[in-house]
Design a protein around this motif. Sequence first.
Motif, PDB file in Angstrom:
ATOM      1  N   THR B   9       1.123  -1.094   0.365  1.00 28.59           N
ATOM      2  CA  THR B   9       0.342  -0.170  -0.237  1.00 28.59           C
ATOM      3  C   THR B   9       0.644   1.375   0.013  1.00 28.59           C
ATOM      4  N   PRO B  10       0.375   2.226  -0.778  1.00 29.57           N
ATOM      5  CA  PRO B  10       1.407   3.472  -0.370  1.00 29.57           C
ATOM      6  C   PRO B  10       1.262   4.055   0.663  1.00 29.57           C
ATOM      7  N   SER B 130       0.419   6.674  -7.021  1.00 24.65           N
ATOM      8  CA  SER B 130      -0.569   7.814  -7.397  1.00 24.65           C
ATOM      9  C   SER B 130      -1.379   7.352  -6.983  1.00 24.65           C
ATOM     10  N   PRO B 131      -2.517   7.471  -5.500  1.00 23.13           N
ATOM     11  CA  PRO B 131      -1.063   9.030  -4.686  1.00 23.13           C
ATOM     12  C   PRO B 131       0.015   8.435  -4.066  1.00 23.13           C
ATOM     13  N   PRO B 132       1.049   9.462  -4.005  1.00 31.20           N
ATOM     14  CA  PRO B 132       2.169   9.521  -4.049  1.00 31.20           C
ATOM     15  C   PRO B 132       2.823   7.923  -2.792  1.00 31.20           C
ATOM     16  N   LEU B 328      -5.231  13.467  -0.664  1.00 33.63           N
ATOM     17  CA  LEU B 328      -5.649  12.593  -1.016  1.00 33.63           C
ATOM     18  C   LEU B 328      -6.102  11.303  -0.006  1.00 33.63           C
ATOM     19  N   SER B 329      -5.853  11.197   1.410  1.00 40.44           N
ATOM     20  CA  SER B 329      -6.121  10.386   1.670  1.00 40.44           C
ATOM     21  C   SER B 329      -7.570   9.872   1.770  1.00 40.44           C
ATOM     22  N   GLU B 335      -9.910  10.568  -9.006  1.00 41.26           N
ATOM     23  CA  GLU B 335     -10.106  12.095  -9.014  1.00 41.26           C
ATOM     24  C   GLU B 335      -8.737  12.786  -8.997  1.00 41.26           C
ATOM     25  N   GLY B 336      -8.000  12.574  -7.914  1.00 43.44           N
ATOM     26  CA  GLY B 336      -6.446  13.137  -8.534  1.00 43.44           C
ATOM     27  C   GLY B 336      -6.250  12.473  -9.842  1.00 43.44           C
ATOM     28  N   ARG B 337      -5.720  11.565  -9.847  1.00 42.85           N
ATOM     29  CA  ARG B 337      -5.397  11.181 -11.332  1.00 42.85           C
ATOM     30  C   ARG B 337      -6.719  11.891 -12.453  1.00 42.85           C
TER      31      ARG B 337
END
Lengths: 385, 385
Positions: B9-10, B130-132, B328-329, B335-337
């Motif tokens: 996981t990120p 992404s998310p970072p 982002l969490s 949506e962020g992408r």
Amino acid sequence: MLRSLSHKTPSLLFNFNFNNLTSLRTTLTITQAFSSAVSPPSKAIVYDSHGQPDAVTKLVDIPGVKVKENDVCVKMLAAPINPSDINRIQGVYPVRPEPPAVGGYEGVGEVYSVGAAVTAFSPGDWVIPSPPSFGTWQTYIVKDQNVWHKVNKAVPMEYAATITVNPLTAFLMLEDCVTLNSGTAPLAAILVFLVGDAIVQNGATSMVGQCVIQLAKSRGIHNINIIRDRPGVDEVKERLKDLGADEVFTESELEVKNVKSLLGGIPEPALGFNCVGGNSASMVLKFLRQGGTMVTYGGMSKKPVTVSTSAFIFKELSLRGFWLQNWLSTDKAQEGRKMIDKLLGLVHDGKLKYKMELTPFDDFNTALDKALGKLGSQPKQVIKF
Amino acid sequence: MLRSLSHKTPSLLFNFNFNNLTSLRTTLTITQAFSSAVSPPSKAIVYDSHGQPDAVTKLVDIPGVKVKENDVCVKMLAAPINPSDINRIQGVYPVRPEPPAVGGYEGVGEVYSVGAAVTAFSPGDWVIPSPPSFGTWQTYIVKDQNVWHKVNKAVPMEYAATITVNPLTAFLMLEDCVTLNSGTAPLAAILVFLVGDAIVQNGATSMVGQCVIQLAKSRGIHNINIIRDRPGVDEVKERLKDLGADEVFTESELEVKNVKSLLGGIPEPALGFNCVGGNSASMVLKFLRQGGTMVTYGGMSKKPVTVSTSAFIFKELSLRGFWLQNWLSTDKAQEGRKMIDKLLGLVHDGKLKYKMELTPFDDFNTALDKALGKLGSQPKQVIKF
């Protein structure tokens, strides 16, 4: 010619020229002879220029004015001295009448006479200016009927006189700023509590503070209260707890590493109210939960609010203000009147009370000295006409 | 037994035990003999404990890890050194991996190999986490395919490497905090301008600041910029104006009685961005219009934000924060992408640019010194692997 006092809108300025009082009295006599619809002469607390209230205010006789067909003439019963009244006289409040002006902004009176077209009010009714309106520190007021709101005569006059500026602020801050969940009693069948949200406030002994405690309590919202260190602190705490305070801390009691360790079983508050600023505002911020909101409605310490960058970014706190006068200047006058009726209902049922002292109009200077803090900590001063 | 790096996981922490490197290398050789799906060995910038980055980081060889069926092995191309990366190593950032950990949080790489079940990515694709995701300062990374987002190879790698942390912050602050009206060109037929809203920001030379200028410009939103006094200020102003800045003021130029007199024809800003704190944040507040909002996203001066009571009550200002990592969490990864694709589209079209310096991975220490400000004001440092 008689320059009558302008009473058409609540924000209209008091533009009477007091230098001409003598000639006006002569004119008045003539006017009265031609019209029965004239108000009795009034006694008013007037200031000719901005400055310290005990220096610039004086008692002035004002001749009667014509009661036009849509006007209501009200014999004032009681009006408080609020901090904002003092600030208006000092000239430091952003919305204020230009001097010469009569002091005061809220109060209650009894209808004395009505204009020919007025059917909604009768002599003897109790009315308040709603939204509040400049110039309540006088014995008779004539204003358009739209200014007035009839209130329940079964509540003590000092509550009707003071129900808007402070209790309505407390009510709106609790209702409008953040959606708070109320707690419920355990449901016998399933034995589950819905734990209500919590709020935290400083200046808890202020009139707004006392109202917040009781209104939160009645909604099942926990309330944490911050007061300044003072003599007789235990008695103050006891009094606030009697009103419904869950916790009361002095500022010095909060000088601990983690104020949240003092919360016991109370949830971290979602909403905070600040009427002090400085260190006391920082205490409110410390109590707030992740994503909480602090609403500033006063600045008694005259110190600004200081917030760390991380409180904004990582704790995601939001800060804003609340100003009743602005809320009421929107199209919410009718909504405000309904809330006032609700608040006076709570007063009537013994669920909303706060400390006040009724002082006769003749002793206005004493009441003013007390309101200015010259005689130590005093209850809210309410002038009784 | 080999304790493989966890990449699922990120937010997963880097929990490799570097004390066993020698034995691990032996194990690695054995593992490779039994499986072709193993990543190449990696070189990584690692810190064993929190502290000053130039004291606690070191270059470490990491053995290859198994590429499981849903994994993607990525050969990193470029990764920036952002202030938040430094704060994570220092241990002062609230969300951070526990050491030992690999530094870095965003970057771009080329797909090197994919697990058996991966169809969305092929070797040669450019991807960003992404998310970072923690640990981008290494030559090879193996993580689940869900972590990766394919990006347009037609943009310079240093933009793909840096598109999330700063440009997306600028984009979201402009989109999400306040609804701003865009300006329009005059319609020939009716000869009417719709004047766009305005924003004000400090730290305008920062990467977020440069993006705010260009994104505001592209939306027809006026932008007022505050920079600190520095040598070569005229050149800096010129550069920001070339990007689309309407006005650029140094802090000392704002020491006037009424900063709004400097606005010329620009409307009073509805929204302000603060990444500095202290006096510079007060300047942003001074520019804001009645009811305006200031969003704090950084605190470069390490000084808090100070706000007067009257700014809250009478000017009705609201203050809040913005933290990309928190945004982002939530469930906004997809949506962020989309926003990132849009931002990279602007880069591709030459409508979004900012100053960076690509530094070879071998010179990491120099890049770090520049990022730490040891060598004066420097462009954003981007490591090229």
